[in-house]
Design an enzyme around this catalytic site. Structure first.
Site, PDB file in Angstrom:
ATOM      1  N   HIS A 133       0.882  -1.232   0.093  1.00  0.00           N
ATOM      2  CA  HIS A 133       0.178  -0.019  -0.128  1.00  0.00           C
ATOM      3  C   HIS A 133       0.665   1.427   0.066  1.00  0.00           C
ATOM      4  CE1 HIS A 133      -3.888  -2.271   1.257  1.00  0.00           C
ATOM      5  NE2 HIS A 133      -3.281  -2.709   0.359  1.00  0.00           N
ATOM      6  N   TYR A 236     -12.516  10.842   3.033  1.00  0.00           N
ATOM      7  CA  TYR A 236     -13.103   9.952   2.316  1.00  0.00           C
ATOM      8  C   TYR A 236     -13.312   8.512   2.852  1.00  0.00           C
ATOM      9  CZ  TYR A 236     -12.952  13.454  -0.923  1.00  0.00           C
ATOM     10  OH  TYR A 236     -13.622  14.788  -1.657  1.00  0.00           O
ATOM     11  N   TYR A 247     -11.219  -8.305   4.202  1.00  0.00           N
ATOM     12  CA  TYR A 247     -10.910  -9.835   3.542  1.00  0.00           C
ATOM     13  C   TYR A 247     -11.240 -10.862   4.650  1.00  0.00           C
ATOM     14  CZ  TYR A 247      -7.942  -7.203   0.600  1.00  0.00           C
ATOM     15  OH  TYR A 247      -7.171  -6.338  -0.157  1.00  0.00           O
TER      16      TYR A 247
END
Ligand SMILES: [Ca+2]
Length: 357
Positions: A133, A236, A247
């Site tokens: 990431h 956001y 997951y």
């Protein structure tokens, strides 16, 4: 150059170059040539005829591995005059372990063999031991600011809601690395002044829209991939709200998709397509219907998504290049008004899309 059979779809892919090792970003520097990054830590000049230069000298130390490496590259809007480029990469800590995303500027030497005057303009804080990431897409806005997307580093997802770090943010800086005085958190105690927007997960796509604003996409976890148009100072939502789940199916936050004070995406995908590079098409080379469309590379489902927008909302999507069965890492519009894509593989390809008649 290999012409593949025309598809029922309206483009004919031409492979211009092969054997690029996980190419990640491309940037045209003139009518015929572009810079292409390879994730393990190389950048080359590639010409439209497929000829490939040696790796450029002068890159800084890069902590390549996992999702990290040499990632995006863009040419300055004044490149023809100043030969300036910007690139981002996973930067190792000066000492100890860890890494983070950094953004650098450089001058491409006159013989196009070296990067000169390399200067790191920004380093994501804090460094963290992870190979996941990094975000890492760069956009120059019309007023000459640099936007950079920054991932949440996976294990540090909660940081995306805090302003004292750069995890899960979009940042905005000047081309010399200084902070614009009108950034939304300048002067707020405890907030890092480079931050433009927050609550992002891992944004591997960004583009300047025809409306002049910066658009981004980001990976959700299991479902909930998003397209956003990040505005100054806004939140956001990650990891509090999402249209997906973690997951394995655990809920994200309280399991809600909306909350007051948090922005909704322009668009979201469940199941996840794993969006990467994106571009708005300005030209009419593929016909009027495609002009102004948004194109997004899908890694997981292996296609190029054509998105039709109306009044800032998605009204239609079409899957292109499905027959290639390739992970699409990046898409850009060339100076010729055609779309160019990179595929994500150890034998990665540079492909030009010709309009099929
Ligand atoms: Ca969101």
């Amino acid at each position: 150059m290999v012409a593949l059979p025309a598809f029922a779809q309206s483009v004919r892919p031409e492979i211009l170059a092969r054997q690029l090792d996980h190419p990640w970003g491309l940037a045209f520097i003139d009518e015929g040539r572009m810079l292409v990054t390879e994730r393990p830590g190389r950048m080359r000049v590639v010409a439209q005829d497929g000829s490939m230069g040696k790796p450029l000298e002068g890159l800084p130390k890069i902590d390549a591995g996992g999702q990290g490496g040499l990632l995006d590259v863009v040419a300055d809007s004044g490149f023809a005059r100043n030969r300036t480029v910007y690139f981002c990469f996973s930067e190792p800590a000066a000492s100890g372990g860890g890494n983070s995303t950094a953004l650098a500027s450089a001058r491409l030497s006159d013989d196009a063999r070296r990067l000169e005057q390399v200067k790191v303009l920004f380093s994501q804080k804090p460094k963290f031991e992870s190979d996941a990431h990094f975000g890492c897409r760069i956009v120059e806005s019309r007023d000459g600011k640099l936007f950079l997307t920054l991932g949440d580093r996976f294990q540090r997802m909660q940081d995306a809601q805090k302003l004292d770090n750069h995890h899960g943010k979009v940042i905005r800086i000047n081309k010399d690395g200084s902070v614009p005085k009108d950034n939304p958190f300048v002067g707020r105690r405890g907030a890092l002044p480079e931050i433009w927007s927050y609550g992002h997960r891992n944004s591997q796509g960004a583009a300047l829209g025809p409306d002049g604003s910066v658009w981004t996409n980001e990976h959700g976890a299991q479902g909930g991939d998003e397209v956003n148009r990040p505005e100054a100072g806004k939140n956001y939502g990650w990891p509090v709200i999402s249209h997906g789940v973690h997951y394995g199916g655990a809920k994200i936050g309280d399991g809600e998709a909306e909350k007051p004070g948090m922005e909704q995406p322009v668009h979201h995908w469940t199941p996840s397509i794993a969006p990467s590079g994106m571009a708005f098409l300005r030209s009419d080379r593929y016909g009027k219907e495609w002009q102004g469309n948004l194109f997004v590379g899908a890694l997981k489902f292996r296609y190029l998504d054509r998105i039709v927008l109306k009044d800032g909302k998605v009204v239609q999507e079409e899957k292109l290049l499905e027959d290639l069965k390739q992970r699409i890492r990046d898409v850009r519009e060339g100076p010729d008004g055609l779309l160019y894509v990179l595929t994500d593989a150890s034998d990665g390809q540079l492909i030009r899309l010709q309009p099929a008649r």
